[in-house]
Design a protein around this motif. Sequence first.
Motif, short mmCIF file in Angstrom:
data_model
loop_
_atom_site.label_atom_id
_atom_site.label_comp_id
_atom_site.label_asym_id
_atom_site.label_seq_id
_atom_site.Cartn_x
_atom_site.Cartn_y
_atom_site.Cartn_z
N TYR A 171 -3.53 2.55 11.49
CA TYR A 171 -3.90 2.19 10.12
C TYR A 171 -5.03 3.08 9.62
O TYR A 171 -5.07 3.44 8.44
CB TYR A 171 -4.34 0.72 10.05
CG TYR A 171 -3.20 -0.27 10.00
CD1 TYR A 171 -2.75 -0.79 8.79
CD2 TYR A 171 -2.56 -0.68 11.16
CE1 TYR A 171 -1.71 -1.70 8.74
CE2 TYR A 171 -1.51 -1.58 11.14
CZ TYR A 171 -1.09 -2.09 9.92
OH TYR A 171 -0.05 -3.00 9.88
N ASN A 172 -5.96 3.40 10.50
CA ASN A 172 -7.08 4.27 10.11
C ASN A 172 -6.57 5.65 9.68
O ASN A 172 -7.00 6.19 8.66
CB ASN A 172 -8.06 4.42 11.28
CG ASN A 172 -8.76 3.11 11.62
OD1 ASN A 172 -8.90 2.24 10.77
ND2 ASN A 172 -9.17 2.96 12.87
N SER A 228 -4.66 5.33 6.29
CA SER A 228 -5.58 5.16 5.15
C SER A 228 -6.30 6.46 4.83
O SER A 228 -6.44 6.84 3.66
CB SER A 228 -6.61 4.07 5.47
OG SER A 228 -5.99 2.83 5.72
N GLY A 286 -4.39 3.83 -0.43
CA GLY A 286 -5.24 4.01 0.74
C GLY A 286 -6.21 2.86 0.94
O GLY A 286 -6.40 2.38 2.07
N CYS A 337 -4.25 -0.26 2.12
CA CYS A 337 -3.89 -0.16 3.53
C CYS A 337 -5.10 -0.47 4.42
O CYS A 337 -4.98 -1.16 5.44
CB CYS A 337 -3.35 1.23 3.83
SG CYS A 337 -2.90 1.48 5.56
N PHE A 338 -6.26 0.04 4.02
CA PHE A 338 -7.48 -0.22 4.79
C PHE A 338 -7.78 -1.72 4.83
O PHE A 338 -8.14 -2.26 5.89
CB PHE A 338 -8.65 0.55 4.18
CG PHE A 338 -9.91 0.49 4.98
CD1 PHE A 338 -10.06 1.26 6.12
CD2 PHE A 338 -10.95 -0.34 4.60
CE1 PHE A 338 -11.22 1.21 6.88
CE2 PHE A 338 -12.12 -0.40 5.34
CZ PHE A 338 -12.26 0.37 6.48
N LYS A 383 -5.76 -4.07 7.26
CA LYS A 383 -6.16 -4.17 8.67
C LYS A 383 -6.70 -5.55 9.00
O LYS A 383 -6.62 -6.00 10.15
CB LYS A 383 -7.22 -3.11 8.98
CG LYS A 383 -6.70 -1.68 8.95
CD LYS A 383 -7.84 -0.67 9.00
CE LYS A 383 -8.68 -0.86 10.24
NZ LYS A 383 -9.82 0.12 10.28
N SER A 431 0.83 -1.21 0.00
CA SER A 431 0.00 0.00 0.00
C SER A 431 0.87 1.26 0.00
O SER A 431 0.57 2.24 -0.70
CB SER A 431 -0.92 0.00 1.22
OG SER A 431 -0.19 -0.02 2.43
#
Length: 432
Positions: A309-310, A313, A414, A417-418, A421, A252
């Motif tokens: 992570y949030n 993203s 983005g 990456c989300f 999780k 990501s």
Amino acid sequence: MVEEKKPENARESDIEASIEGQSDEKTPCPQGASQEFPEGGLRAWSVAIGCAGILFSTFGYVNTFGVFQEYYQTHQLRHETPSAISWIGSLQSFFLFGGSLGGGPLFDRYGARVIWPAATSYIFSVMMTSLCTEYYQFLLSQGILGGISMGMTMAPAMAATGQYFNKKRGAAMGLAVAGSSLGGVVWPIALGKMLYNPSLSFGWSVRISGFIMLALIGPACAAIRARLPPRNGTFFLPEAFKNPQFLGVVGSTALMMLGMFLPFFYLPTFAVANGMSTDLASYIIAILNAASFFGRVIPGVLGDKLGRYNAFSAAALSSGILLLCMQWLNSNASIIVFSALYGFCSGAIVSGMSVVLAQVPKDPREIGTYMGMGMATVSIAALVGPPIDGAFQTHYHSFNEVATFSGVMVLAGGVTCFLTKYTTGKGIFGKV
């Protein structure tokens, strides 16, 4: 049974002695000690501030390449294409991350002393750049030597910061990486004034920058200290590439890096092409980096509360949307507003990358190696991204197509990456 009755403070004293005196660097970290993070204190914050000083002089200097790009196009390298010139900055960015492949594992194995040879090489590269007149010379001194020495200086500093913080790691890393934003404010303004000052040559403009860096990097390197004794075992940790979480973070981030450098390299050129004066355009990168200072600190603090992570993203998704909107900018005001907004959002990408990579290893003594391998892999995207941008601009004679390409790449990063999780075991919608 005697070992079980050993007081806790004695055990901590043994750990501290192995670090401070370095009398037995190969002493394994006692059970559970690697998980005890100071989360603050004079030494911990001095390491973070020292890291900020190093990033001010390294990453902050890279963030100003848009000023060099515009200057080279009209001076020493005016016969070269924008894409060819961008290879200088692209190689610098590539080796900035790629140099971490050596700097990170070396720190894990030998401690903070590995930072001094790299910092010396970096100052040497700046001084050599001041003597350059030919394209290949800029590639060698500014692009290759400068990038490698930056990466091998930056990686130990960031890994050391990660050893002192866990719950506050986002805030600490954000503060450290904010040093690059501050450098990204100071260097473009300073270089813009010096490069276009008729009483100063190019050589002395760059040499003055090098002397300033020397005064900052010396105390910053002295502040960097390892908290834990070095790890043993292999130099690299190839098993990381079997870890789905590590692969997701690296993949990501690579997508983000492929597109996010467009404004850093070409926003001054874009601004001039849209009617902005050269003098005002020289401040655009400074505005972008000023906003990124807050983007690297505030989302880091929020990430500690809402999930790292949030935050990472969200930074990528917002940056991608802004890049897609870049093609509709047509006035000084809109370009300035864009540079501020993009600086804030993209700043969170830079700091977030370090935080999520440091979160992957279970043993904090492996943070440097994980960050080094991750950043080295991501460096491939940083290498090819700006030349692709330049090729788009040269072929289409417009920034519309390259803005679309860059925006889509960052948005894809983005989303990836989300989805990564899920590999953490807390689900896609978890606070990770």
